[in-house]
Design a protein around this motif. Structure first.
Motif, PDB file in Angstrom:
ATOM      1  N   GLY A  34      44.029  37.771  32.192  1.00 55.57           N
ATOM      2  CA  GLY A  34      44.700  36.699  32.918  1.00 55.57           C
ATOM      3  C   GLY A  34      45.001  37.103  34.349  1.00 55.57           C
ATOM      4  N   MET A  35      45.463  38.341  34.525  1.00 56.83           N
ATOM      5  CA  MET A  35      45.797  38.805  35.877  1.00 56.83           C
ATOM      6  C   MET A  35      44.569  38.862  36.759  1.00 56.83           C
ATOM      7  SD  MET A  35      48.482  39.528  37.507  1.00 56.83           S
ATOM      8  CE  MET A  35      48.573  39.809  39.263  1.00 56.83           C
ATOM      9  N   TRP A  36      43.457  39.332  36.186  1.00 56.50           N
ATOM     10  CA  TRP A  36      42.230  39.394  36.984  1.00 56.50           C
ATOM     11  C   TRP A  36      41.792  38.006  37.419  1.00 56.50           C
ATOM     12  CZ3 TRP A  36      40.170  43.096  39.638  1.00 56.50           C
ATOM     13  CH2 TRP A  36      40.399  44.419  39.277  1.00 56.50           C
ATOM     14  N   ILE A  37      41.907  37.044  36.516  1.00 55.71           N
ATOM     15  CA  ILE A  37      41.504  35.683  36.892  1.00 55.71           C
ATOM     16  C   ILE A  37      42.422  35.159  37.991  1.00 55.71           C
ATOM     17  CG2 ILE A  37      41.271  33.324  36.051  1.00 55.71           C
ATOM     18  CD1 ILE A  37      40.517  34.524  33.336  1.00 55.71           C
ATOM     19  N   PHE A  38      43.713  35.484  37.861  1.00 57.64           N
ATOM     20  CA  PHE A  38      44.642  35.055  38.902  1.00 57.64           C
ATOM     21  C   PHE A  38      44.260  35.674  40.247  1.00 57.64           C
ATOM     22  CE2 PHE A  38      48.671  35.289  41.272  1.00 57.64           C
ATOM     23  CZ  PHE A  38      48.918  33.934  41.337  1.00 57.64           C
ATOM     24  N   ILE A  39      43.824  36.931  40.202  1.00 59.47           N
ATOM     25  CA  ILE A  39      43.426  37.596  41.447  1.00 59.47           C
ATOM     26  C   ILE A  39      42.184  36.917  42.052  1.00 59.47           C
ATOM     27  CG2 ILE A  39      42.406  39.765  42.265  1.00 59.47           C
ATOM     28  CD1 ILE A  39      44.625  41.189  40.750  1.00 59.47           C
ATOM     29  N   PHE A  40      41.254  36.480  41.196  1.00 57.64           N
ATOM     30  CA  PHE A  40      40.126  35.691  41.724  1.00 57.64           C
ATOM     31  C   PHE A  40      40.641  34.498  42.522  1.00 57.64           C
ATOM     32  CE2 PHE A  40      37.097  36.689  37.932  1.00 57.64           C
ATOM     33  CZ  PHE A  40      36.906  37.961  38.427  1.00 57.64           C
ATOM     34  N   TYR A  55      53.350  48.965  29.154  1.00 59.30           N
ATOM     35  CA  TYR A  55      53.409  49.008  30.616  1.00 59.30           C
ATOM     36  C   TYR A  55      52.437  48.025  31.262  1.00 59.30           C
ATOM     37  CZ  TYR A  55      49.599  52.140  29.428  1.00 59.30           C
ATOM     38  OH  TYR A  55      48.467  52.661  28.883  1.00 59.30           O
ATOM     39  N   THR A  56      52.032  46.969  30.513  1.00 60.94           N
ATOM     40  CA  THR A  56      51.077  46.014  31.070  1.00 60.94           C
ATOM     41  C   THR A  56      51.626  45.326  32.311  1.00 60.94           C
ATOM     42  OG1 THR A  56      50.424  45.628  28.811  1.00 60.94           O
ATOM     43  CG2 THR A  56      49.530  44.147  30.433  1.00 60.94           C
ATOM     44  N   LEU A  95      48.063  45.752  40.090  1.00 67.26           N
ATOM     45  CA  LEU A  95      46.856  45.005  40.467  1.00 67.26           C
ATOM     46  C   LEU A  95      47.156  44.042  41.601  1.00 67.26           C
ATOM     47  CD1 LEU A  95      45.025  43.969  37.176  1.00 67.26           C
ATOM     48  CD2 LEU A  95      44.121  45.315  39.060  1.00 67.26           C
ATOM     49  N   TYR A  96      48.290  43.347  41.498  1.00 62.09           N
ATOM     50  CA  TYR A  96      48.661  42.400  42.545  1.00 62.09           C
ATOM     51  C   TYR A  96      48.842  43.131  43.868  1.00 62.09           C
ATOM     52  CZ  TYR A  96      50.766  38.327  44.681  1.00 62.09           C
ATOM     53  OH  TYR A  96      51.025  37.251  45.496  1.00 62.09           O
ATOM     54  N   TRP A  97      49.459  44.312  43.789  1.00 61.01           N
ATOM     55  CA  TRP A  97      49.683  45.068  45.016  1.00 61.01           C
ATOM     56  C   TRP A  97      48.346  45.504  45.634  1.00 61.01           C
ATOM     57  CZ3 TRP A  97      53.788  44.845  47.770  1.00 61.01           C
ATOM     58  CH2 TRP A  97      53.902  45.692  48.873  1.00 61.01           C
TER      59      TRP A  97
END
Lengths: 530, 198
Positions: B13-19, B170-171, B178-180
């Protein structure tokens, strides 16, 4: 689960009672219903605005209000209908309610994020609506917010644009949630090619939501910055380029049409095999054509701009791609019709709505090619023909598919049946009314009636009046349908009223909070009817 | 109801958000490309007005902060809570330095009247106007992301302190990291496009 008694998801068992238990829910089924109720309100507001425009157009000249008011009304009609009804539409309501049931999951991957999406949806809609009452009056740009007018008009564009931005954020989070859900939470044994086709279409839709929406997000922020700070991106007097705005806007807003229509196609693909009691014809072709539509649909945006002065090369490339994207849509229609062939068809309301969808969608799709073709587009561009085409796709397509889905999953949602006869009468009014309303607009457009005009030449009067009458019939149909569905409780619904084969029909109507007591093992293709 | 936990899903989910974040900035990079193509000489000259030294310092600071976030993840994985908190704190200090430098840069430009909509700006050549508009818009939006990232990291730091982020779970820290990195990555592209085209 500690206790053995399972409660229906409609009963309140949590910490809060009543309305609060709904507003704090993370249950995908409840969130789906909350989207639906909110959208119904928005939809009815949009319908009433549309009917008001039809009344104004009943005769040439001014009837009830002036041109500026008319501009405001068609703008908010567009904003409400596009951004708060048809774009979230089927994906938010049935993507939430049905998709996890169809893939055999307890919930979506991120239930709390799902609730946040709903709140963002409500917030975005509220912000967009404040544009009507605050600032210097309702925006008058049309829902496309074309620069440079949108950066110069004194009306309250910023609120509407910011509302659309927030709605886009909600859409992104929903799409993200669905992608992860479909990747991670399919029942064991359900490979992608054993997944029912509605989740397939939701999957394709979710990717468009995630990949296209950020572009319109940043574009809308640019409009706001242009108005507040004169950044000049779209202002020729500062070196900017209004055509650049059109590109950025349509890079999202054309794929958005596929955000609307793909889940609609997915619903139809569930309904046709159930009511034909026959295995779907061309399962893989339908699944992959959803992805093809999503992929190619990303690269057709400039067909909205054929008359804007873009180069000949651009025009023929985008025209070609527009014709290409029609192919996967046609594949789906072919497969639906082939599925019905030699099936044991039962003409229940969901199936009738689905047939209505196919008919109206085909008219909408084929007239789209008239505009995708470079020569004919010059003639019909910005005429009522475009209005007719667009409504055939968005109302005749998405709207009728939404009603089909509602009649299909209603027993699962509420555990109750509805009156079939009244549903069919409602369909009759809506179908006849719809065609009376929009078909004359094709002819008026070909005759030269421009879109978004408040006044017209006398020779268009007959067509406009037929449209108005059609609008009334359509409204009567909608009222009959809503009264039939929501006025009183029908008989108790069985678990599987239609004889469907997908997983949602294996659990009680309405489902328990957990959906499945134990997650099912999937070994076969869906739609195993023979 | 038992809580469902899926670390891989959360990362996906985080990776998709980063896209989506990259595509958000992608719209601005597209405008930049179009305008730079149209006014390449004026972009070239306007970039002389930016302070490449401060830009370089900020680049180094952000790269360093990305490293400290990564170190914090390793520290938490190894169960070294104090180190984990310390590295996040250093990251936040870096964010502060970055913002301070940006304050100096923006403050200077605004004090001499060089900002979108100012009288001076409207009188400039078109390429200059668009360059500085893009400069303020892009670095402004980047700063907003940096501030949001700092808030997320602050929350994460507190969660490490109270132990709800721990070697078994620690996810959130990884996703915050990742966001940083995304904030860092966008700056890596902004820096040459705005400061180094002189």
């Amino acid at each position: 689960m500690t206790d053995t008694i399972t409660h229906s998801y409609l009963e309140n068992t949590g910490k809060y009672k009543g309305l609060l238990s709904w507003l704090t829910t993370t249950d995908h089924k409840r969130i789906g219903l909350m989207y639906m109720y909110a959208m119904m309100v928005f939809f009815l507001v949009g319908v009433i605005l549309g009917e008001i425009m039809r009344l104004e157009l009943f005769r040439p000249g001014q009837q009830f209000f002036n041109a500026q008011t008319y501009n405001g009304i068609f703008t908010i009609h567009g904003i409400i209908m596009i951004f708060t009804v048809v774009i979230p539409g089927l994906a938010a309501v049935f993507g939430n309610f049905s998709m996890p049931l169809l893939i055999g999951a307890h919930d979506v991957a991120f239930p709390r994020l799902n609730l946040l999406s709903w709140y963002l949806f409500i917030a975005g809609a509220a912000i967009a609506l404040t544009s009507q009452f605050m600032g210097n009056g309702p925006p008058d740009t049309g829902w496309t917010f074309y620069a440079p007018y949108s950066t110069q008009t004194h009306t309250n564009v910023v609120a509407a644009v910011f509302g659309a931005f927030v709605l886009g954020f909600s859409s992104i989070l929903t799409g993200l949630n669905f992608i992860v859900t479909i990747h991670r939470l399919r029942a064991p044994g359900m490979t992608f090619f054993k997944m029912p086709l509605f989740p397939w279409s939701i999957y394709a839709t979710a990717w468009i939501q995630v990949l296209a929406t950020p572009i319109v997000g940043i574009t809308l922020l640019m409009i706001i910055a242009e108005r507040w700070f004169r950044i000049g991106f779209f202002d020729p007097s500062l070196g900017g380029d209004p055509i650049l705005y059109q590109h950025l806007f349509w890079i999202y807003s054309h794929p958005a049409v596929y955000i609307m229509i793909l889940p609609a196609m997915g619903v139809i693909t569930e309904i046709i095999p159930t009511f034909s009691q026959k295995r779907i014809y061309g399962y893989r072709a339908i699944a992959l054509s959803s992805l093809a539509i999503a992929g190619v649909g990303y690269f057709v945006w400039a067909h909205h701009m054929f008359t804007s002065g873009i180069s000949t090369t651009e025009r023929w490339i985008f025209s070609l791609l527009t014709f290409v994207v029609a192919i996967p849509s046609a594949i789906k229609v072919f497969n639906w019709v082939s599925t019905m062939y030699k099936g044991s068809i039962s003409l229940k309301p969901p199936f009738i709505f689905a047939l209505g969808f196919i008919f109206l969608f085909m008219i909408g799709g084929l007239t789209g090619l008239v505009q995708g073709s470079l020569a004919t587009d010059i003639h019909v561009h910005d005429t009522a023909f475009v209005v007719a085409h667009f409504h055939y796709i968005v109302f005749g397509g998405v709207g009728f598919a939404f009603f089909a889905a509602l009649h299909y999953w209603y027993p699962k949602m509420f555990g109750r049946m509805y009156n079939f006869k009244r549903a069919n009468i409602a369909f009759g009014f809506m179908f006849v009314g719809f065609n009376l309303l929009y078909f004359p607009q094709f002819i008026l457009g070909l005759m030269g009636m421009p879109r978004r005009y408040f006044d017209y030449l006398p020779q268009f009067t007959t067509g406009q009046q037929i449209s108005a009458v059609g609008g009334w019939l359509l409204l009567i149909g909608i009222i009959i349908m809503l009264v039939n569905l929501f006025s009183k409780k029908g008989a108790k619904a069985p678990d599987n009223p239609w004889g469907g084969k997908t997983l949602e029909w294996t659990i009680p109507s309405p489902p328990s909070q957990e959906n499945f007591d134990t997650i099912p093992q999937v070994t076969e293709q869906p739609y195993n009817y023979d | 109801m038992e809580m469902h936990r899926d670390d891989l899903g959360a990362r996906l989910g985080m990776w998709i958000f980063i896209f989506t974040e990259i595509l958000l900035f992608g719209g601005l990079f597209l405008v930049y490309a179009v305008m730079r193509h149209r006014y390449s000489d004026e972009f070239h000259q306007a970039a002389h007005q930016l302070n490449a030294f401060i830009g370089t310092v900020n680049t180094v600071v952000l790269l360093f902060s990305s490293a400290t976030v990564a170190m914090s993840i390793t520290a938490v994985q190894k169960g070294e809570k104090r180190k984990g908190v310390l590295f996040i704190f250093i990251t936040l200090v870096c964010a502060g330095i970055f913002l301070f430098n940006k304050y100096l840069e923006w403050g200077h430009k605004i004090s001499i009247g060089l900002y979108p909509g100012s009288e001076m700006m409207v009188g400039l050549k078109h390429g200059y106007i668009l360059f500085f508009s893009l400069y303020f818009f892009m670095t402004g939006l980047h700063m907003l992301h940096l501030v949001i990232g700092s808030i997320i990291l602050t929350i994460i730091m507190v969660k490490i302190l109270i132990g709800s982020i721990n070697p078994g779970k620690y996810t959130l820290l990884e996703n915050g990291g990742l966001y940083w990195h995304l904030v860092d990555l966008i700056w890596i592209f902004l820096f040459p496009l705005l400061y180094l085209i002189t």
